[in-house]
Design an enzyme around this catalytic site. Sequence first.
Site, PDB file in Angstrom:
ATOM      1  N   GLU A   1       0.716 -30.853  26.133  1.00 19.58           N
ATOM      2  CA  GLU A   1      -0.529 -31.186  26.832  1.00 19.58           C
ATOM      3  C   GLU A   1      -0.513 -30.550  28.217  1.00 19.58           C
ATOM      4  O   GLU A   1       0.027 -31.138  29.173  1.00 19.58           O
ATOM      5  CB  GLU A   1      -0.659 -32.706  26.990  1.00 19.58           C
ATOM      6  CG  GLU A   1      -0.785 -33.456  25.691  1.00 19.58           C
ATOM      7  CD  GLU A   1      -1.554 -34.761  25.866  1.00 19.58           C
ATOM      8  OE1 GLU A   1      -2.512 -34.965  25.111  1.00 19.58           O
ATOM      9  OE2 GLU A   1      -1.222 -35.544  26.764  1.00 19.58           O
TER      10      GLU A   1
ATOM     11  N   ASN B   1      -5.514 -41.120  21.817  1.00 20.76           N
ATOM     12  CA  ASN B   1      -4.978 -41.830  22.980  1.00 20.76           C
ATOM     13  C   ASN B   1      -6.158 -42.446  23.720  1.00 20.76           C
ATOM     14  O   ASN B   1      -6.901 -41.747  24.399  1.00 20.76           O
ATOM     15  CB  ASN B   1      -4.221 -40.839  23.883  1.00 20.76           C
ATOM     16  CG  ASN B   1      -3.763 -41.477  25.177  1.00 20.76           C
ATOM     17  OD1 ASN B   1      -3.816 -42.692  25.339  1.00 20.76           O
ATOM     18  ND2 ASN B   1      -3.315 -40.641  26.113  1.00 20.76           N
TER      19      ASN B   1
ATOM     20  N   GLU C   1      -0.066 -38.566  32.719  1.00 16.05           N
ATOM     21  CA  GLU C   1      -0.567 -39.591  33.646  1.00 16.05           C
ATOM     22  C   GLU C   1       0.561 -40.552  34.039  1.00 16.05           C
ATOM     23  O   GLU C   1       0.633 -41.000  35.186  1.00 16.05           O
ATOM     24  CB  GLU C   1      -1.758 -40.333  33.013  1.00 16.05           C
ATOM     25  CG  GLU C   1      -3.005 -39.449  33.013  1.00 16.05           C
ATOM     26  CD  GLU C   1      -3.971 -39.702  31.868  1.00 16.05           C
ATOM     27  OE1 GLU C   1      -3.924 -40.779  31.246  1.00 16.05           O
ATOM     28  OE2 GLU C   1      -4.787 -38.790  31.593  1.00 16.05           O
TER      29      GLU C   1
ATOM     30  N   LYS D   1      -6.170 -44.501  26.129  1.00 16.09           N
ATOM     31  CA  LYS D   1      -5.937 -44.770  27.556  1.00 16.09           C
ATOM     32  C   LYS D   1      -6.427 -46.180  27.916  1.00 16.09           C
ATOM     33  O   LYS D   1      -6.351 -47.074  27.083  1.00 16.09           O
ATOM     34  CB  LYS D   1      -6.599 -43.680  28.414  1.00 16.09           C
ATOM     35  CG  LYS D   1      -6.198 -42.284  27.920  1.00 16.09           C
ATOM     36  CD  LYS D   1      -6.521 -41.173  28.859  1.00 16.09           C
ATOM     37  CE  LYS D   1      -6.084 -39.853  28.232  1.00 16.09           C
ATOM     38  NZ  LYS D   1      -6.212 -38.714  29.120  1.00 16.09           N
TER      39      LYS D   1
ATOM     40  N   SER E   1      -8.447 -31.854  26.317  1.00 16.62           N
ATOM     41  CA  SER E   1      -9.836 -31.493  26.036  1.00 16.62           C
ATOM     42  C   SER E   1     -10.044 -30.983  24.609  1.00 16.62           C
ATOM     43  O   SER E   1     -10.833 -30.067  24.366  1.00 16.62           O
ATOM     44  CB  SER E   1     -10.357 -30.480  27.067  1.00 16.62           C
ATOM     45  OG  SER E   1     -10.335 -31.065  28.364  1.00 16.62           O
TER      46      SER E   1
ATOM     47  N   HIS F   1       3.583 -39.212  28.866  1.00 12.20           N
ATOM     48  CA  HIS F   1       2.244 -38.681  29.108  1.00 12.20           C
ATOM     49  C   HIS F   1       2.137 -38.245  30.569  1.00 12.20           C
ATOM     50  O   HIS F   1       2.696 -38.902  31.456  1.00 12.20           O
ATOM     51  CB  HIS F   1       1.185 -39.739  28.780  1.00 12.20           C
ATOM     52  CG  HIS F   1      -0.198 -39.161  28.786  1.00 12.20           C
ATOM     53  ND1 HIS F   1      -0.890 -38.963  29.957  1.00 12.20           N
ATOM     54  CD2 HIS F   1      -0.974 -38.697  27.785  1.00 12.20           C
ATOM     55  CE1 HIS F   1      -2.061 -38.396  29.655  1.00 12.20           C
ATOM     56  NE2 HIS F   1      -2.138 -38.239  28.353  1.00 12.20           N
TER      57      HIS F   1
ATOM     58  N   GLY G   1      -8.609 -34.060  30.154  1.00  5.44           N
ATOM     59  CA  GLY G   1      -9.795 -34.694  30.727  1.00  5.44           C
ATOM     60  C   GLY G   1     -10.655 -33.769  31.570  1.00  5.44           C
ATOM     61  O   GLY G   1     -11.527 -34.234  32.305  1.00  5.44           O
TER      62      GLY G   1
HETATM   63  P1  PGA Z   1      -8.280 -35.529  26.749  1.00  5.25           P
HETATM   64  O1  PGA Z   1      -6.870 -36.303  26.945  1.00  5.25           O
HETATM   65  O2  PGA Z   1      -8.390 -35.228  25.268  1.00  5.25           O
HETATM   66  O3  PGA Z   1      -9.310 -36.501  27.217  1.00  5.25           O
HETATM   67  O4  PGA Z   1      -8.208 -34.284  27.555  1.00  5.25           O
HETATM   68  C1  PGA Z   1      -5.743 -35.968  26.188  1.00  5.25           C
HETATM   69  C2  PGA Z   1      -4.596 -36.850  26.567  1.00  5.25           C
HETATM   70  O5  PGA Z   1      -4.470 -37.186  27.758  1.00  5.25           O
HETATM   71  O6  PGA Z   1      -3.791 -37.241  25.720  1.00  5.25           O
END
Ligand code: PGA
Length: 249
Positions: free
Chosen positions: A167, A9, A97, A11, A212, A95, A173
């Site tokens: 997740e 992903n 976010e 982003k 992460s 997601h 993140g």
């Molecule tokens: P990250 O993000 O691996 O940077 O923690 C995962 C995601 O948001 O899909």
Amino acid sequence: MRRPLVAGNWKMHGSRAEIATLLDELMQVDSAKTTAETVVCPPFVYLQDAIRRLKESTIAVGAQSVCAEPIGAFTGEVSAAMLKDIGCRYVIVGHSERRALYHEDDHLVARKFVAAQSQKLTPILCVGETLEERESGRTEGVVARQLDAVLTVASVAAFADAVIAYEPVWAIGTGKNATPEQAQAVHAFIRGRISARDDKIAGGLRILYGGSCKASNAAEIFRMPDVDGGLVGGASLKSEEFGRICASA
Ligand code: PGA
């Protein structure tokens, strides 16, 4: 046997040039790797470039979101039919976010899931709890609510061609991944909830871990029986790192 899947992903990262380089590197890494299916999810405007560039490769392309509506006056949105038209195969829905920053609620996420499937795109449905929800013992309740919203609108049969990504919001993140045991517990819970409605579909359903995920922790997380790969954010922007994650799936 479920074929492992690792999705990157990206982003809101990258430029045309950076993405071209990253894709070329990934194709080299990918041809040397294992059985896992690889998907990359660039920003909308780079999807078509990515699809063209990956034409001869086995890496699939997914979008990071989709409009719940099929067509019409929805300024700024992109429909499932458009994604299908340019050759997308997957789309991330729900997601955290999108849920947190753009106020996408469970019902909207469910409608996006249905919109994706109506065009034969495979939805990657994200679910997961915040730190506060985990600490107050509500992880399963939250994940159940997020799943049930989709089950209500789409029915269990829809999960025959869908992927779920667990997740935990506190792991995204932050550099603080869930332990393999924490991931396994929630993955088993998710599979159990699907299994209560259809055992066969639950058995074939791929449930990815995200949050992460990196080369140094992927192997131990992916080794858990109900973890079928990963949805990778930051670490998917580095080809060598992402390649190692794919290889450990
Ligand atoms: P990250 O993000 O691996 O940077 O923690 C995962 C995601 O948001 O899909």
